[in-house]
Each structure stands twice: as C-alpha cells, then as structure tokens.
Scaffold this active site. Structure first.
Site, short mmCIF file in Angstrom:
data_model
loop_
_atom_site.label_atom_id
_atom_site.label_comp_id
_atom_site.label_asym_id
_atom_site.label_seq_id
_atom_site.Cartn_x
_atom_site.Cartn_y
_atom_site.Cartn_z
N SER A 1 -3.78 6.65 4.36
CA SER A 1 -4.76 5.61 4.68
C SER A 1 -5.94 6.22 5.44
CB SER A 1 -4.09 4.47 5.45
OG SER A 1 -4.95 3.38 5.64
N HIS B 1 -5.86 -2.14 2.09
CA HIS B 1 -5.59 -1.60 0.76
C HIS B 1 -5.25 -2.70 -0.25
CE1 HIS B 1 -5.92 2.29 2.58
NE2 HIS B 1 -5.03 1.93 3.49
#
Length: 303
Positions: free
Chosen positions: A86, A190
């Site tokens: 991430s 996401h």
C-alpha cells in the site's frame, strides 16, 4: 538475495519513532521533512496517541518517514529488490531512487490528505479475514458488495467497504474463515471509494520527475517488476483505488530467488506474512534501532 520491504497503514503505534530520533542527525532530518510538508512528524511519531496517528493524513507520511529513516540507518546497502505494501510503495520508490526523500514525503502527504477527504464522503472501513480458501472468500465478499482490497497471501485477505457491509460480513463469514478482525484504518482504501483521491494524486504526480529504479522494483498491483520510473509513478497513483496483491509480490520474490527479507520500521506485518508464505527465507523486522546490528549481519550474508 535480499529484498527490502515497507509496511502499509495500520503498522504505526504511539511513540514508535522515539528511539529512531536518538540516532545521529535523525531528529534534524525529520524536522526538515516536517517543514517541507507542513506536518510535525516528530510530534506525531513520539507524543501523539493512537487516535491521532490513525488519521490517514498523518499516518501515511509518518510511515514513509519512518521507513526511509530506518533504511538509511542501515548504511549504504544494495538490496536485490524492493517492494512496499500500500503506502509502503512510496517508501520503496524512495529506496529505489525513483523519488528523492522530499519528493516521496511531499507525494505521500498529498496522498494522505486526498484519501482522508475521499474517506469522509461515506463511512467505510476494512477488516482482515484470517484463514479460508482465497477463491471462496473473494466470491463471498463480492456477494456482500465488499472489495477484496488486500490479497496478502498466507491465508489473509482484507475486505473493504461500507460499515454496513462490514457488519454483514461479521454475521456471515466465508466458509473456512476463522476470524474477521476490524483494522485501525479510516476508510475503504484500494477500492472505488478512493476514486476522488486518484484524481488529486494524478495532478500531484505531474509535478514530479521520477528516476528509473536503481534496483529491482516489485509492484503490488500485480507482482510485476517495473523498470521505468514513469510507470512506477503511474502505478503509485492508480493503486490508491486498486487492490493490493501482496500474494503476487511474494510469488515474485520466490522467482527472483530471494533468501532474506528485511522489513523497515515499523516492521512486523510483512515479516509475519513472509514467515508463513516464504519458507526458508530469513526475515527480520526493524522495530527499533536495537535491531540494526542483526540487520547488518543479515545484509552482509545476503545482499
């Protein structure tokens, strides 16, 4: 062969930066970054409580700063590959020379602010699923309207969506899943909920001039290695709304012949996954400067 990896949001804990700032020059370096991005990283890394550092706009630059600082403390190293989970991908881009430290922190500050703003539109969150068959779990999540936002391998998938959808997941777990654990993050990262943040990050990226990676850069979009700095930057923008495929990154580590993995501060999450998914690979998490000597020994053996 050594891979250097950087964790994502949720790895931070109150005061975790304190011992690192005692290293020579570290406090001055972090203070300069704080001035450059308009955020007191020293305060948030040493004195702020868990709620304060859970704020997306704070957590993300704090994690990238900690990752860069702890990696620098290892000295001049040459890992065989780098990767990040991430927001850790921005840290990895700094390791690889795609972005300099200030550019990486400027980008992540804008990323955090944009994602916090996007998260405020709808109340959303994320929960980790422990155990179960990945295909079965993904199909079940999609049936509930949730996104498999992180497919981490080693029996772990992170679901993201609205709080109502996550509540439904608690009541109706996929077959084989032992436990559903809510994560300390402030939104459904996401996923399509982050669409507005992608637009803002794309604008911010136009101001940067990326370099090509100096070491093998593994992208968490699909586990592919990326050789062009422009493509790395493009992926950093898009991944805000795309699932993280850490399982595929670990598959690539296997193909590359990785024998050791070091996770920069605040390490622990990715080394835990690697211990289960990469048998035979030596792992080390940089949690405090006390871990530096062991890390240097590992580097001497594997880098």
């Amino acid at each position: 062969m050594l891979v250097l990896v950087a964790p994502g949001q949720g790895a931070q804990t109150p005061g975790f930066l304190t011992p690192w700032l005692e290293l020579p020059g570290a406090a001055d370096r972090v203070a300069a970054w704080s001035d450059a991005i308009g955020l007191d990283l020293v305060h948030y890394g040493t004195q702020a409580d868990a709620d304060a550092i859970r704020d997306t706009s704070v957590a993300q630059p704090l994690l990238v700063a900690a990752g860069i600082l702890s990696a620098a403390a290892l000295g001049d190293i040459a890992p065989g590959a780098v990767a990040g989970h991430s927001v850790g991908e921005i840290t990895a881009a700094a390791f690889a020379g795609v972005l300099d430290d200030t550019a990486a922190l400027t980008l992540v500050r804008k990323r955090g602010l944009a994602m916090a703003e996007a998260a405020a539109i709808t109340e959303t969150g994320m929960s980790a699923l422990l155990g179960g068959d990945p295909d079965t779990s993904v199909a079940h999540l999609e049936k509930l309207g949730l996104t498999p936002a992180n497919i981490n391998g080693a029996g772990q998938i992170v679901a993201a969506g609205t709080m109502e959808q996550l509540a439904a997941l608690n009541e109706d777990k996929p077959e084989g899943v032992r436990k559903v654990v809510p994560l300390k993050v402030a939104g459904a990262f996401h996923t399509h909920h982050m669409g507005p943040a992608v637009e803002k990050l794309a604008e911010a990226a136009k101001e940067l001039v990326p370099g090509d990676p100096r070491v093998t850069y593994v992208s968490n979009k699909d586990g592919r290695t990326v050789a062009a700095g422009a493509e790395v930057l493009e992926r950093l923008v898009g991944q805000v709304a795309n699932p993280v495929r850490w399982d595929l990154c670990m598959e690539t580590f296997k193909e590359l012949g990785v024998t050791a993995l070091i996770e920069v501060c605040p390490g622990g999450t990715l080394t835990g996954l690697a211990k289960r998914a990469l048998p035979g690979v030596t792992t080390l998490a940089l949690k405090t400067p006390d871990d530096l000597d062991a890390a240097r020994e590992l580097i001497a053996e594997h880098a």
